[in-house]
Design an enzyme around this catalytic site. Structure first.
Site, PDB file in Angstrom:
ATOM      1  N   THR A  93      -6.266  -7.872   9.088  1.00  0.00           N
ATOM      2  CA  THR A  93      -6.157  -9.000  10.000  1.00  0.00           C
ATOM      3  C   THR A  93      -5.493  -8.558  11.299  1.00  0.00           C
ATOM      4  OG1 THR A  93      -6.160 -10.495   8.158  1.00  0.00           O
ATOM      5  CG2 THR A  93      -5.116 -11.274  10.143  1.00  0.00           C
ATOM      6  N   SER A 101      -2.193  -7.221   6.799  1.00  0.00           N
ATOM      7  CA  SER A 101      -1.933  -7.429   8.229  1.00  0.00           C
ATOM      8  C   SER A 101      -2.120  -6.119   8.968  1.00  0.00           C
ATOM      9  CB  SER A 101      -0.483  -7.871   8.431  1.00  0.00           C
ATOM     10  OG  SER A 101       0.394  -6.781   8.187  1.00  0.00           O
ATOM     11  N   ASP A 102      -2.495  -6.192  10.242  1.00  0.00           N
ATOM     12  CA  ASP A 102      -2.331  -5.006  11.063  1.00  0.00           C
ATOM     13  C   ASP A 102      -0.825  -4.722  11.120  1.00  0.00           C
ATOM     14  OD1 ASP A 102      -2.648  -2.796  12.613  1.00  0.00           O
ATOM     15  OD2 ASP A 102      -3.892  -3.757  14.135  1.00  0.00           O
ATOM     16  N   TRP A 103      -0.511  -3.450  11.454  1.00  0.00           N
ATOM     17  CA  TRP A 103       0.873  -2.984  11.302  1.00  0.00           C
ATOM     18  C   TRP A 103       1.832  -3.747  12.222  1.00  0.00           C
ATOM     19  CZ3 TRP A 103      -1.891  -1.597   7.733  1.00  0.00           C
ATOM     20  CH2 TRP A 103      -1.548  -0.643   6.788  1.00  0.00           C
TER      21      TRP A 103
END
Ligand code: BGC
Length: 813
Positions: free
Chosen positions: A202, A235-237
Site C-alpha cells: 500500500t 504498508s510501504d516503508w
C-alpha cells in the site's frame, strides 16, 4: 479469488492457519503484524512460525543487507522488461528472482511496481512498466506468476496512484473513480485475476483525501471485496501513521519496526474497544496464510515444495536486455554494424555504464559488463577505439572504481570493536545488521578507510553523503571536520540526498593515496529503526568539455561507425524525487551533434530508464534505446550492434518532448495533485491533443521486414497473418488496437486491447491470435458504479505501433 475455487492444498493450508490463529493471544497477534526490524516479521515459535523475510525488488533481490558485499543478479529495469512485450520472458525473470530470493533466505519480494507512467517527469518511471494499464498488467502478471512459481511471494506495489515522487508521503492525488478503474487500478486488478499475488504493498500517498494505508474503500471493498484478493497487504516503508485508521482501513502489516503503530499499540486499541479483535484476526489470518504458502509455518505444505530447475542469471539478464532494446530509427541500415568495420565508441556511460536506477530498487551485481567491455569482446581486435566525449555526471558519485575500503568500528575510547569490508564506499547498516561483535550500545564511530588509486591525474573531488558529524582525510590532510545537516524535511534524505563536495586533491594516475571518512554515530530519532547510512563520494578530474568533444569528433572521423552512448545520471532518475526536465545532462546533446556532423554513420545508444529528449534524432543514422540494461547490458548491446541478435523491444511508453507532453504535472499545490486529465494519459492523451511524439507507443524496429497480410475478427479474437519479407529471421510484436467508430470525447480514441509475438524465417508467413478482452469495450460508469459494456461499431486494427497500423476491420459488438 473471484471466480477461482480453492484447491485441496489451499483448503489444507487454511486449516493449519485457522488452528494456529486459534492458539495465539492478542499480544502475539498484534506483534505479528508489525515489522521487528527493517525487513522481517517476528517468529512465533509457539505456533511453529519462522520469521518472514521481505526484500526489494524489482530487478533483483537485495536481501536483508544493503551492501555490495552481498551481491545479486541485476536484471534490466522494469521499463526494459515491459519493452520486451513478452509476459513469458517476465515469467522467466520471476523464476530467476525466486531463485535469488531463496538463495538469500527471502520469502517475499517487494515487487513488481505497477504504477503508471502518468507524467514523463516521474522520477521512478524506470521502475514501473508502462503508460498503458493493459501492458502493465500483462507484464506484471507474468512476473508475479514466475516469482511465485518459485515458492516466493510478491507484493504488487504501490497500491495505488503512486505515480510521482514529489511529496510522496503526503500528496493527496485527486483521481476520478473512472480514471482509477480504467487506468491506475487496472494493472492491480489484472494481476490479482491472472496471477493471484500473495501480497500487495500500500502506497504512501493519499487518494481522494484518504491515505492509502487507511483506504477502506479501495483496499477492503475493491481489492478484497470485488476482486477477491486473498493475500496480505503491507504498508510501504514508514507509510502507516495511525493504529486504528490503518487496521480498519485494511492494512495487515506495517513496516518497518521495531517502532510501529501496530504491536503493543494495536493490542491496546483492541483493549480500549477502538478496534474489533476480529479485524486483527483477519489480518493475522492473511499473514499466516502467506507464511503457509511460503513454507514457514509448521504443518502447512508450501505452495511450491521443490524449487524450479536452476536458471543461469547472467544468460537471462543478457537475453532480457537484448530483447528490450528498442531500435527507434535505423536509416540506410546503419545497424547491424558491417563486419570488420572500425567503430569509435564514445561516451562516459560506455565505460562506466549505468545499469540500474536508484533508490530501493538498487541491488549490487557481482559484475557489470559495460558497453566497452562487451564491444571489446565482440569486435575484431584493432577495430574499436574509445573516447569519453562528454561526462554527464554533474556531481559526485559514491566511491567505486579505484577504491579499496573497509569499515572500522570503534567505541568511545577509540578501541576497535569490529570491522567489515566496504566495497564501494557506501555504508547502509540497518537494524541488527552490524559487523560481528559490534552493538549500538558501544558503537561510537565508523571509519571508512583504505586507499584510492586514480585512473587520471589532476584535481580529484571527494565528498560526503549523509547527515551528521564527519571527518574526511585524504593523503594525510584533513579537509572536513564538521556536521552535515539535511536541507529537506524528508526522513529518507540521508538515502536519497546528494553528496556534498568537501575536498579537492591533486593526484597522479596510478599512485595510491590513503583515504579516510569517519562518521560519529548518532541515530536519528524520527525513524522507526536504527540505521547507519553514509558514503564516501568522489569524482575524477573534470576535463575541458570542448576538448573532450573535439577528441570524440576526431575518433568518429577516423572510424566507419561512431557509436555514442548518452545517459542520465542517478541525480536525474531515482526514487525519492521527480525530474525537472527531460534533457540529457551535461554536454551530451552537443556531443551527439558534433559527432553526427563528423560521421554520417552515427549510432546513438540511449542509456536511461525512461524518456529523454533527443533533439538531434533526425541528424543521426540510428537511435537505439537501451534503458538501464542490467549487469549484462554491455554484452547484450554487442549482441545487437553486431547483429548476432536483433533488438527485440517496442516502446512501452510514448517518447516525446516535455513541451509537447500532454500530462506533465507532478507537483502538488497545497498538498493536492488533481489528475485533471481523467482517463487521458500516455498515448491516449497524445492522440486527444492531436500531437505527434518523437516515437509513438509500440514503436520499435528489428532487422527484418514484415508484411501484414490479413486480419479477421469476430469481436472476441483477432487473427492476424503476417509474413517475414526481409532477409533474416525475426520476431514481431503484433499489436491490436480497438477504437470506437464514432468518436466520443470522453473515451480514448484508441487503446491497446492485446498483443502477441510471432517468429518467422525469411519468406515465412505466420498467424497469431489475440484475444480481445471484454474490458476493451467497457467504460467505468461513475453513476452506476459499475463497468458498462458500450455496444456499437468499433475498428479493430493490427500493426507495429499505435501509429503504424497495417490492417483494420470493422466490427459491431
Ligand atoms: C519504497 C518501496 C520499497 C520500500 C522498502 C520504499 O521507500 O517506496 O518500493 O519496497 O521502500 O525498501
Amino acid at each position: 479469488m473471484a471466480g477461482s475455487q480453492p484447491t485441496p492444498a489451499d483448503t489444507a493450508r487454511e486449516a493449519v492457519v485457522e488452528a494456529a490463529l486459534g492458539t495465539l493471544d492478542l499480544d502475539a497477534k498484534a506483534r505479528l503484524l508489525a515489522g521487528q526490524d527493517m525487513w522481517t516479521l517476528p517468529a512465533l515459535p509457539e505456533i511453529g512460525l519462522k520469521s518472514l523475510v521481505m526484500s526489494d525488488g524489482p530487478i533483483g533481490v537485495r536481501g536483508v543487507r544493503w551492501t555490495a558485499d552481498d551481491p545479486s543478479v541485476a536484471l534490466p529495469s522494469p521499463t526494459a522488461l515491459a519493452a520486451t512485450w513478452d509476459p513469458e520472458l517476465a515469467r522467466r525473470a520471476g523464476v530467476l528472482l525466486a531463485q535469488e530470493a531463496r538463495r538469500k533466505g527471502v520469502h517475499v519480494l517487494l515487487a513488481p511496481t505497477v504504477n503508471l507512467h502518468r507524467s514523463p517527469l516521474g522520477g521512478r518511471h524506470f521502475e514501473c512498466y508502462s503508460e498503458d494499464p493493459y501492458l502493465t498488467g500483462a507484464i506484471g502478471s507474468g512476473y508475479v506468476t514466475g516469482v511465485q512459481s518459485g515458492g516466493v511471494g510478491t507484493t504488487v506495489k504501490h497500491f495505488v496512484a503512486n505515480d510521482a515522487e514529489t511529496d510522496r508521503f503526503t500528496v493527496n492525488n485527486l483521481v476520478s473513480e473512472r480514471a482509477l478503474r480504467e487506468l491506475y487500478l487496472a494493472p492491480f486488478e489484472a494481476i490479482v485475476e491472472n496471477a493471484r499475488p500473495w501480497g500487495v504493498m500500500t502506497a504512501y500517498n493519499r487518494v481522494n483525501g484518504t491515505t492509502m494505508t487507511e483506504h477502506h474503500h479501495l483496499v477492503n471493498e475493491v481489492l478484497r471485496g470485488e476482486w477477491g484478493f486473498d493475500g496480505f497487504n503491507v504498508s510501504d516503508w514508514m507509510a502507516a501513521r495511525d493504529t486504528v485508521g490503518a487496521i480498519n482501513g485494511g492494512l495487515d502489516v506495517t513496516m518497518p519496526g521495531p517502532r510501529t503503530v501496530y504491536g503493543a499499540a494495536l493490542a491496546q486499541a483492541v483493549r480500549d474497544g477502538e478496534v474489533a479483535e476480529a479485524t486483527v484476526d483477519a489480518a493475522v489470518r492473511r499473514v499466516l496464510r502467506l507464511a503457509a504458502r511460503a513454507g514457514i509455518l509448521d504443518g502447512a505444505e508450501p505452495v511450491v515444495a521443490e524449487p524450479p530447475a536452476p536458471v543461469d542469471g547472467e544468460a537471462l539478464a543478457r537475453e532480457i536486455a537484448r530483447r528490450s532494446f528498442v531500435l527507434v530509427r535505423n536509416e540506410n541500415a546503419a545497424l547491424p554494424l558491417k563486419p570488420n568495420g572500425t567503430v569509435a565508441l564514445i561516451g562516459a556511460a560506455a565505460r562506466d555504464a549505468r545499469v540500474l536506477g536508484g533508490g530501493s530498487a538498487t541491488v549490487f551485481p557481482a559484475r557489470i559488463v559495460s558497453p566497452l567491455d562487451g564491444l571489446t569482446a565482440a569486435l575484431p581486435e584493432g577495430t574499436l577505439t574509445y573516447a569519453v566525449g562528454a561526462d554527464p555526471a554533474t556531481e559526485l558519485a559514491v566511491a567505486d572504481r579505484g577504491f579499496t575500503l573497509k569499515a572500522v568500528c570503534r567505541n568511545a575510547d577509540g578501541t576497535v570493536i569490529g570491522t567489515r569490508s566496504a566495497p564501494g564506499g557506501l555504508i547502509q547498516w540497518m537494524g541488527s545488521d552490524l559487523p560481528d561483535g559490534v552493538t549500538y550500545d558501544v558503537l561510537h564511530t565508523v571509519e571508512l578507510t583504505g586507499t584510492f588509486t586514480p585512473r587520471e591525474s589532476g584535481p580529484h573531488t571527494f565528498g560526503i553523503k549523509g547527515m551528521g558529524a564527519f571527518t574526511l582525510t585524504v593523503d594525510g590532510t584533513t579537509y572536513y571536520d564538521d556536521v552535515q545537516r539535511p536541507d529537506k524535511d524528508d526522513p529518507f534524505e540521508a538515502f536519497f540526498g546528494a553528496p556534498v563536495p568537501r575536498a579537492q586533491v591533486e593526484l597522479t594516475a596510478g599512485e595510491p593515496v590513503d583515504v579516510s571518512l569517519t562518521y560519529v554515530v548518532r541515530l536519528p530519532d524520527d525513524i522507526p529503526m536504527k540505521v547507519i547510512t553514509f558514503a564516501l563520494a568522489h569524482s575524477a578530474p573534470q576535463r575541458d568539455p570542448d576538448e573532450l568533444i573535439a577528441e570524440a569528433v576526431e575518433a568518429a572521423r577516423n572510424a566507419d561507425t561512431a557509436v555514442v552512448m548518452v545517459a542520465t545520471t542517478d541525480r536525474v532518475e531515482s526514487e525519492g524525487f521527480d525530474r525537472t526536465d527531460l534533457r540529457l545532462p551535461g554536454r551530451q546533446d552537443d556531443l551527439v551533434r558534433a559527432v553526427a556532423a563528423a560521421n554520417r554513420n552515427t549510432v546513438v545508444v540511449v542509456n536511461s530508464g525512461s524518456p529523454v529528449e533527443l533533439p538531434w534524432r533526425e541528424d543521426v543514422a540510428a537511435v537505439l534505446l537501451g534503458w538501464f540494461p542490467g549487469q549484462e547490458g554491455g554484452a547484450a548491446l554487442a549482441d545487437v550492434l553486431t547483429g548476432a541478435h536483433e533488438p527485440g523491444g517496442r516502446l512501452p511508453t510514448t517518447w516525446g518532448s516535455l513541451a509537447d507532453a500532454p500530462v506533465t504535472q507532478v507537483t502538488p499545490t497545497d498538498g493536492e495533485l488533481p489528475y485533471t486529465e481523467g482517463v487521458f494519459i500516455g498515448y491516449r492523451a497524445w492522440e486527444k491533443a492531436g500531437r505527434t511524439p518523437a516515437y509513438p507507443f509500440g514503436h520499435g524496429l528489428g532487422y527484418t521486414d514484415w508484411t501484414y497480410e490479413s486480419l479477421e475478427t469476430d469481436g472476441s479474437t483477432a487473427r492476424i497473418r503476417l509474413r517475414n519479407t526481409g532477409a533474416r529471421p525475426g520476431r514481431e510484436v503484433v499489436q491490436v488496437y480497438v477504437s470506437p467508430a464514432e468518436p466520443d470525447p470522453e473515451r480514448p480514441a484508441r487503446l491497446l486491447a492485446g498483443f502477441a509475438s510471432a517468429e518467422a524465417a525469411p519468406g515465412e508467413s505466420v498467424e497469431v491470435t489475440v484475444a480481445l478482452p471484454r474490458r476493451a469495450f467497457e467504460i467505468w460508469d461513475e453513476k452506476a458504479k459499475a463497468w458498462a459494456f458500450v455496444k456499437g461499431s468499433y475498428e479493430i486494427a493490427a500493426g507495429r505501433s499505435i501509429e503504424d497500423r497495417r490492417l483494420s476491420a470493422p466490427i459491431n459488438v
